[in-house]
Design an enzyme around this catalytic site. Structure first.
Site, PDB file in Angstrom:
ATOM      1  N   HIS A  45       0.787  -1.230   0.000  1.00 55.63           N
ATOM      2  CA  HIS A  45       0.000   0.000   0.000  1.00 55.63           C
ATOM      3  C   HIS A  45       0.821   1.283   0.000  1.00 55.63           C
ATOM      4  CE1 HIS A  45      -3.984  -1.805   0.225  1.00 55.63           C
ATOM      5  NE2 HIS A  45      -3.458  -2.714   1.034  1.00 55.63           N
ATOM      6  N   HIS A  77      -7.006  -4.939 -11.420  1.00 53.47           N
ATOM      7  CA  HIS A  77      -7.565  -4.465 -10.148  1.00 53.47           C
ATOM      8  C   HIS A  77      -9.084  -4.489 -10.267  1.00 53.47           C
ATOM      9  CE1 HIS A  77      -8.505  -0.881  -7.391  1.00 53.47           C
ATOM     10  NE2 HIS A  77      -7.832  -1.697  -6.608  1.00 53.47           N
TER      11      HIS A  77
END
Length: 396
Positions: free
Chosen positions: A211, A309
């Site tokens: 992240h 994604h």
């Protein structure tokens, strides 16, 4: 066949869909949505709509370029690209229905009949929510049995549960510091990944999402992941400086993946030049099918894979499955765990939204729909019930 109007739907818990109508009675569905920014994307779809009225919806490249170049020279950006992506998704759905073909046939035909899916794994037991409900209606509190033990043990137990749900690849999520002023428990992160690897064995695919951490943290972590046989390490850097990815890749003994917040082919070209091994474009953000097939072709020429994604609704997931069916260098498909359901020992994705939800097999894969378009037919009763639930601006 001509486009007559664009209809926007606010679909609980927080999604936005567009239905493109035609003078032949056919319609296409797409998902023009940007997490936590739905209203500005809705406004952009409404701005683009007059450019489409009266057009032939099967002129996919023409309409994509017309939308992209509109707006007094302002091109790209997350709002415009998310609007274009959702519209493009609906246009491909419409084109497939017009020709009586699933979208993967329009993309070149089926390269694989089943598409492998991975699931997020955290340090709590996986759970499901009713269709149309948010992830957690109120702050989640771990049950006593879930809270027992340290994070590595809890994450290992969660991974074992997901194996029982038939997932054969998992992605572990961590949030190390994004600045050097903040401490980062790198030892704890590595310990968690080691615990999961021991619990699931070497046959199960494992990916790790760190992240958008600091460059130095990413370099430290990735070196320590080397013995663990990871499928990839995702988002090692903030998304703005794609050029810095080279510094991570050069020091990385593990494949590096990135791209969920990049819009259009140009950013992905830069990432390939920096050495990214896995690209993660989002069909609902990066430009829809029209742009993603070009991104995949560029990746193939660079010996890179694509792992799209997909944190949104079952509609985007259905579109992603069509894409994954046709692309030779496709690796694996993400999905949004809020769309999971469990019934009779079977894991389904999209129940309530879809008349025929996807079913996960023991191979960790879902079948590719063969019906025209995206293969997404709303469940009449389930979808009607979902649409009566509250809709929220925040994702999920």
């Amino acid at each position: 066949m001509r486009i007559t109007r664009l209809e926007l739907l606010k679909v609980p818990p927080s999604w936005v869909w567009v239905r493109i109508h035609t003078d032949r009675g056919l319609y296409g569905l797409g998902e023009p949505y940007l997490e936590d920014h739905p209203e500005v994307v809705i406004a952009e779809v409404n701005r683009l709509a007059p450019l489409l009225i009266g057009e032939d919806p099967t002129r996919l490249e023409h309409l994509w370029k017309k939308m992209y170049e509109s707006g007094n020279g302002y091109r790209g950006g997350p709002v415009k690209m998310s609007a274009i992506s959702g519209i493009d998704m609906a246009l491909w759905d419409l084109t497939g229905k017009a020709y009586g073909l699933p979208v993967h046939k329009l993309l070149g035909g089926s390269y694989r009949g089943r598409v492998k899916v991975y699931r997020a794994c955290h340090d709590e037991q996986p759970y499901t929510v009713a269709p149309g409900m948010p992830y957690r209606p109120s702050p989640h509190r771990l049950a006593p049995e879930e809270a027992s033990g340290r994070a590595p043990e809890r994450m290992a137990r969660a991974a074992e549960t997901l194996l029982g749900w038939d997932f054969r690849c998992l992605k572990l999520h961590f949030g190390p510091a994004d600045t050097l002023e903040r401490d980062a428990d790198l030892d704890g992160i590595v310990e968690c990944v080691e615990a999961v690897r021991r619990a699931v064995g070497r046959e199960i695919g494992l990916a790790v999402d760190i992240h958008n951490t600091h460059l130095s943290r990413a370099q430290q972590l990735i070196r320590r992941f080397e013995p663990l046989g990871l499928l990839f390490v995702e988002e090692p850097l903030p998304p703005e400086r794609i050029d810095l990815l080279r510094r991570v890749v050069d020091a990385a003994p593990v494949p590096v993946a990135a791209g969920e917040r990049w819009m259009g082919k140009w950013a992905f070209r830069e990432a390939l030049e920096a050495g990214a091994a896995v690209l993660q474009p989002d069909l609902a953000h990066a430009g829809g099918f029209t742009e993603l097939r070009k991104i995949a072709a560029m990746a193939e020429a660079s010996y890179a894979s694509v792992a799209p994604h997909c944190p949104l609704s079952p509609l985007s997931f259905a579109a992603s499955i069509q894409f994954g069916a046709a692309v030779p260098n496709f690796l694996i498909q993400e999905h949004n765990e809020v769309n999971d359901s469990r019934e009779g020992g079977v894991t389904r994705i999209g129940a309530g939204y879809m008349k025929a939800p996807f079913e996960l097999g023991p191979d960790g894969c879902v079948g590719v729909p063969q019906t025209p378009g995206l293969g997404f037919e709303p469940d009449p009763s389930g979808f009607e019930a979902i649409m009566r639930l509250p809709w929220r601006q925040s994702r999920g």
